[in-house]
Design a protein around this motif. Structure first.
Motif, PDB file in Angstrom:
ATOM      1  N   UNK A   1    -147.776  70.297 -34.706  1.00  0.00           N
ATOM      2  CA  UNK A   1    -147.991  68.869 -34.499  1.00  0.00           C
ATOM      3  C   UNK A   1    -147.453  68.491 -33.120  1.00  0.00           C
ATOM      4  N   UNK A   2    -148.289  67.845 -32.336  1.00  0.00           N
ATOM      5  CA  UNK A   2    -147.946  67.559 -30.935  1.00  0.00           C
ATOM      6  C   UNK A   2    -147.039  66.335 -30.843  1.00  0.00           C
ATOM      7  N   UNK A   3    -145.818  66.465 -31.347  1.00  0.00           N
ATOM      8  CA  UNK A   3    -144.853  65.363 -31.338  1.00  0.00           C
ATOM      9  C   UNK A   3    -143.530  65.861 -30.762  1.00  0.00           C
ATOM     10  N   UNK A   4    -142.689  64.947 -30.252  1.00  0.00           N
ATOM     11  CA  UNK A   4    -141.372  65.357 -29.755  1.00  0.00           C
ATOM     12  C   UNK A   4    -140.494  65.883 -30.886  1.00  0.00           C
ATOM     13  N   UNK A   5    -139.600  66.796 -30.539  1.00  0.00           N
ATOM     14  CA  UNK A   5    -138.643  67.356 -31.498  1.00  0.00           C
ATOM     15  C   UNK A   5    -137.254  67.305 -30.866  1.00  0.00           C
ATOM     16  N   UNK A   6    -136.297  66.750 -31.596  1.00  0.00           N
ATOM     17  CA  UNK A   6    -134.901  66.739 -31.160  1.00  0.00           C
ATOM     18  C   UNK A   6    -134.165  67.859 -31.892  1.00  0.00           C
ATOM     19  N   UNK A   7    -133.574  68.768 -31.127  1.00  0.00           N
ATOM     20  CA  UNK A   7    -132.855  69.908 -31.693  1.00  0.00           C
ATOM     21  C   UNK A   7    -131.366  69.710 -31.431  1.00  0.00           C
ATOM     22  N   UNK A   8    -130.574  69.605 -32.493  1.00  0.00           N
ATOM     23  CA  UNK A   8    -129.142  69.371 -32.344  1.00  0.00           C
ATOM     24  C   UNK A   8    -128.365  70.611 -32.767  1.00  0.00           C
ATOM     25  N   UNK A   9    -127.214  70.793 -32.143  1.00  0.00           N
ATOM     26  CA  UNK A   9    -126.366  71.932 -32.469  1.00  0.00           C
ATOM     27  C   UNK A   9    -125.326  72.142 -31.392  1.00  0.00           C
ATOM     28  N   UNK A  10    -124.266  72.844 -31.723  1.00  0.00           N
ATOM     29  CA  UNK A  10    -123.212  73.120 -30.767  1.00  0.00           C
ATOM     30  C   UNK A  10    -123.754  73.925 -29.583  1.00  0.00           C
ATOM     31  N   UNK A  11    -123.071  73.862 -28.436  1.00  0.00           N
ATOM     32  CA  UNK A  11    -123.496  74.690 -27.293  1.00  0.00           C
ATOM     33  C   UNK A  11    -123.511  76.172 -27.667  1.00  0.00           C
ATOM     34  N   UNK A  12    -124.566  76.879 -27.241  1.00  0.00           N
ATOM     35  CA  UNK A  12    -124.646  78.316 -27.471  1.00  0.00           C
ATOM     36  C   UNK A  12    -125.171  78.728 -28.824  1.00  0.00           C
ATOM     37  N   UNK A  13    -125.759  77.803 -29.572  1.00  0.00           N
ATOM     38  CA  UNK A  13    -126.256  78.154 -30.905  1.00  0.00           C
ATOM     39  C   UNK A  13    -127.696  78.665 -30.886  1.00  0.00           C
ATOM     40  N   UNK A  14    -128.368  78.568 -29.735  1.00  0.00           N
ATOM     41  CA  UNK A  14    -129.741  79.074 -29.638  1.00  0.00           C
ATOM     42  C   UNK A  14    -130.798  77.991 -29.701  1.00  0.00           C
ATOM     43  N   UNK A  15    -130.469  76.793 -29.243  1.00  0.00           N
ATOM     44  CA  UNK A  15    -131.458  75.703 -29.262  1.00  0.00           C
ATOM     45  C   UNK A  15    -132.637  76.008 -28.344  1.00  0.00           C
TER      46      UNK A  15
ATOM     47  N   UNK B   1    -139.233  63.991 -34.890  1.00  0.00           N
ATOM     48  CA  UNK B   1    -138.836  65.070 -35.801  1.00  0.00           C
ATOM     49  C   UNK B   1    -137.521  65.642 -35.289  1.00  0.00           C
ATOM     50  N   UNK B   2    -136.695  66.144 -36.181  1.00  0.00           N
ATOM     51  CA  UNK B   2    -135.360  66.598 -35.783  1.00  0.00           C
ATOM     52  C   UNK B   2    -134.998  67.892 -36.500  1.00  0.00           C
ATOM     53  N   UNK B   3    -134.337  68.762 -35.777  1.00  0.00           N
ATOM     54  CA  UNK B   3    -133.883  70.041 -36.321  1.00  0.00           C
ATOM     55  C   UNK B   3    -132.398  70.208 -36.032  1.00  0.00           C
ATOM     56  N   UNK B   4    -131.670  70.751 -36.982  1.00  0.00           N
ATOM     57  CA  UNK B   4    -130.255  71.043 -36.786  1.00  0.00           C
ATOM     58  C   UNK B   4    -130.024  72.550 -36.815  1.00  0.00           C
ATOM     59  N   UNK B   5    -129.428  73.086 -35.748  1.00  0.00           N
ATOM     60  CA  UNK B   5    -129.157  74.517 -35.666  1.00  0.00           C
ATOM     61  C   UNK B   5    -127.697  74.760 -36.054  1.00  0.00           C
ATOM     62  N   UNK B   6    -127.449  75.532 -37.105  1.00  0.00           N
ATOM     63  CA  UNK B   6    -126.068  75.760 -37.532  1.00  0.00           C
ATOM     64  C   UNK B   6    -125.310  76.632 -36.542  1.00  0.00           C
ATOM     65  N   UNK B   7    -123.985  76.474 -36.437  1.00  0.00           N
ATOM     66  CA  UNK B   7    -123.188  77.337 -35.555  1.00  0.00           C
ATOM     67  C   UNK B   7    -123.118  78.752 -36.118  1.00  0.00           C
ATOM     68  N   UNK B   8    -122.683  79.688 -35.290  1.00  0.00           N
ATOM     69  CA  UNK B   8    -122.632  81.084 -35.718  1.00  0.00           C
ATOM     70  C   UNK B   8    -121.689  81.283 -36.891  1.00  0.00           C
ATOM     71  N   UNK B   9    -120.586  80.535 -36.928  1.00  0.00           N
ATOM     72  CA  UNK B   9    -119.622  80.689 -38.028  1.00  0.00           C
ATOM     73  C   UNK B   9    -120.224  80.290 -39.377  1.00  0.00           C
ATOM     74  N   UNK B  10    -121.291  79.456 -39.334  1.00  0.00           N
ATOM     75  CA  UNK B  10    -121.937  79.029 -40.565  1.00  0.00           C
ATOM     76  C   UNK B  10    -123.077  79.962 -40.960  1.00  0.00           C
TER      77      UNK B  10
END
Length: 493
Positions: free
Chosen positions: A184-198, A328-337
């Motif tokens: 879907x051609x829509x914006x996506x906001x990806x949240x997560x700590x620095x270095x999580x692979x966003x 649309x929004x995505x949350x990337x978990x940290x490595x410890x999670x």
């Protein structure tokens, strides 16, 4: 079998056929017919290059016969021999039969031979051209197929298959969501700590989208001044800034019809937020130092290291920009999670590092992976890559063991269920008596020292200023033992 070009001679007068055959037979394989019906049969039985045909014949005229030849055997070169030069007949012959040449009677033998040679050469050139055209079309399709195959491989290689994770990874739910959003051609906001692979996730979204044949660009806005960020994003006209000697094309223009990933949007100044709002809502922007307004058809993917909604509530981030970017929004978990993914990630990173630095490596030992999995990785994937790089540099063997791991990682307590701080923070902020907390530090130091020295107890005791008996007593007290050698002392010096 004759290798000479084949010429069909058609004339209702036998002496004319004999004369033509006599003039041409040294250079050509000649076959003859006295009427159109016989000539058609010979055409079906032979591979004819050139036809010399009389125009005035009983039954079908030469033009009528050659018109049929044009339909069935268009590559055969057609020549009319006639004693008449009526303009109407010549026009009809050219239009209907596609005549290559007219020869008038009486003809000279040299004239006939020259016409035959030229016609035969034309036949060969036409055949070669058709063959080359066919080959070019085939090669063109082959190149297109290969290019599409390479594009497909590229898309697959940079798609979600490149987001490494275990089968039971907590990241799986995020990836499944991202797969849905990709088409879907829509914006996506990806949240997560620095270095999580966003950035890796954003790249996978692009290469799984309908824009995958176009460019993907990324830029980290964190730490960049407004001036530099405007130059990079919007572009600049010559002389707009001291450091811009010529016109510079910005990423918004380069990424037209493609995808642009802006990481660290939570650090944008109010001025940059206003500029980005115009891009997100109108698709327009103005290069630095320019007066014209440009438009871009760029899909915006954005990354934020902190909670943007809280930034909106506190007034640090524009409400309208947040809703324009977070359709649309995505949350990337940290490595410890997602510590289940660490073995796969670590081995993959190590092989890539070995290839990059030209050093042979077979992987990580099970014990090394166990120690790495006991750490909380506050720096996420970047910290893991840095640690593996240091281990690779110091390694003397192709299989990397735990003795190469940094001390603070070896000292991490595997019994901790919460991975939100360093060993020092755990002790200082933890509960318990002073004695208990000091013993926790002592236990970690013992484990780290023995692991680093490959469980050589003599060397460990000497480094720690203990006797062998004293070291053994502390190990028994804290229940610290060498993995795989429970209740068995290592006597190696």
């Amino acid at each position: 079998m004759s290798t000479l070009p084949t010429i069909l001679l058609v004339d209702d007068e036998e002496h004319s056929l004999a004369s033509m055959r006599m003039a041409l037979e040294d250079d050509f394989d000649c076959i003859t017919a006295t009427c159109a019906e016989d000539a058609t049969r010979l055409m079906e039985e032979n591979f004819v290059h050139v036809i010399f045909c009389d125009h005035r014949m009983p039954g079908k005229t030469g033009v009528e016969f050659l018109s049929e030849v044009r339909e069935k055997w268009p590559e055969t070169v057609r020549i009319i021999i006639t004693g008449y030069t009526e303009t109407a007949d010549m026009i009809a012959a050219i239009n209907d039969a596609g005549i290559y040449q007219f020869l008038t009677k009486p003809w000279h033998p040299d004239q006939l031979v020259m016409a035959a040679r030229n016609a035969s050469r034309l036949f060969k050139l036409t055949r070669d051209y058709d063959r080359m055209s066919l080959e070019m079309r085939f090669l063109g399709r082959t190149v297109e197929n290969k290019l599409e195959s390479r594009r497909k491989s590229l898309r697959e290689g940079l798609g979600f298959e490149n987001v490494l994770r275990a089968s039971n990874s907590p990241l799986n739910a995020t990836v499944e969501q991202a797969r849905q959003y990709a088409s879907f051609d829509v914006p996506v906001l990806i949240t997560g700590e620095p270095g999580t692979g966003k950035a890796e996730l954003a790249r996978a979204i692009h290469y799984s989208s309908l824009r995958s044949d176009h460019a993907f660009y990324e830029i980290n806005c964190a730490g960049m001044s407004d001036e530099l960020l405007m130059v990079e994003l919007l572009g600049a006209k010559r002389g707009a800034l001291p450091g811009v000697p010529s016109n510079k094309v910005g990423l918004l223009q380069k990424a037209d019809r493609g995808t642009l990933f802006l990481n660290g949007v939570d650090t944008l100044s109010p001025q940059m937020q206003m500029i980005l709002l115009r891009v997100a809502t109108e698709g327009s922007f103005q290069p630095l130092g320019g007066h014209e307004v440009l438009t871009t058809n760029t899909r915006l993917l954005t990354g934020a290291h902190s909670d943007l909604l809280r930034a909106v509530e506190s007034g640090r981030f524009r409400n309208d920009l947040y809703y324009a970017l977070a359709i649309t929004e995505l949350g990337v978990p940290p490595l410890r999670a997602r510590i289940e993914d660490l073995p796969i990630l670590a081995q993959h990173m190590l092989f890539e590092l070995g290839s990059h630095h030209g050093k042979a490596v077979r992987g990580l030992s099970e014990l090394a992976i166990e120690f790495l999995s006991n750490y909380d990785w506050p720096g996420n994937l970047r910290e893991l890559e840095n640690e593996l790089t240091r281990m690779l540099i110091a390694a003397q063997d192709v299989l990397l063991g735990p003795e190469l791991i940094s001390r603070h990682i070896l000292q991490a307590d595997p019994s901790l269920t919460q991975r939100d701080g360093s060993a020092e923070a755990d002790v200082l902020a933890g509960e318990g008596t002073l004695k208990d907390r000091v013993e926790m530090v002592e236990m970690r130091i013992l484990r780290e020292t023995l692991t680093r020295l490959k469980w050589n107890k003599s060397r460990a005791a000497a480094e720690l200023g203990l006797s062998r008996v004293g070291l053994r007593a502390k190990l028994d007290r804290y229940g610290v033992c060498q993995p795989g050698k429970i209740n068995a002392e290592n006597e190696e010096d």
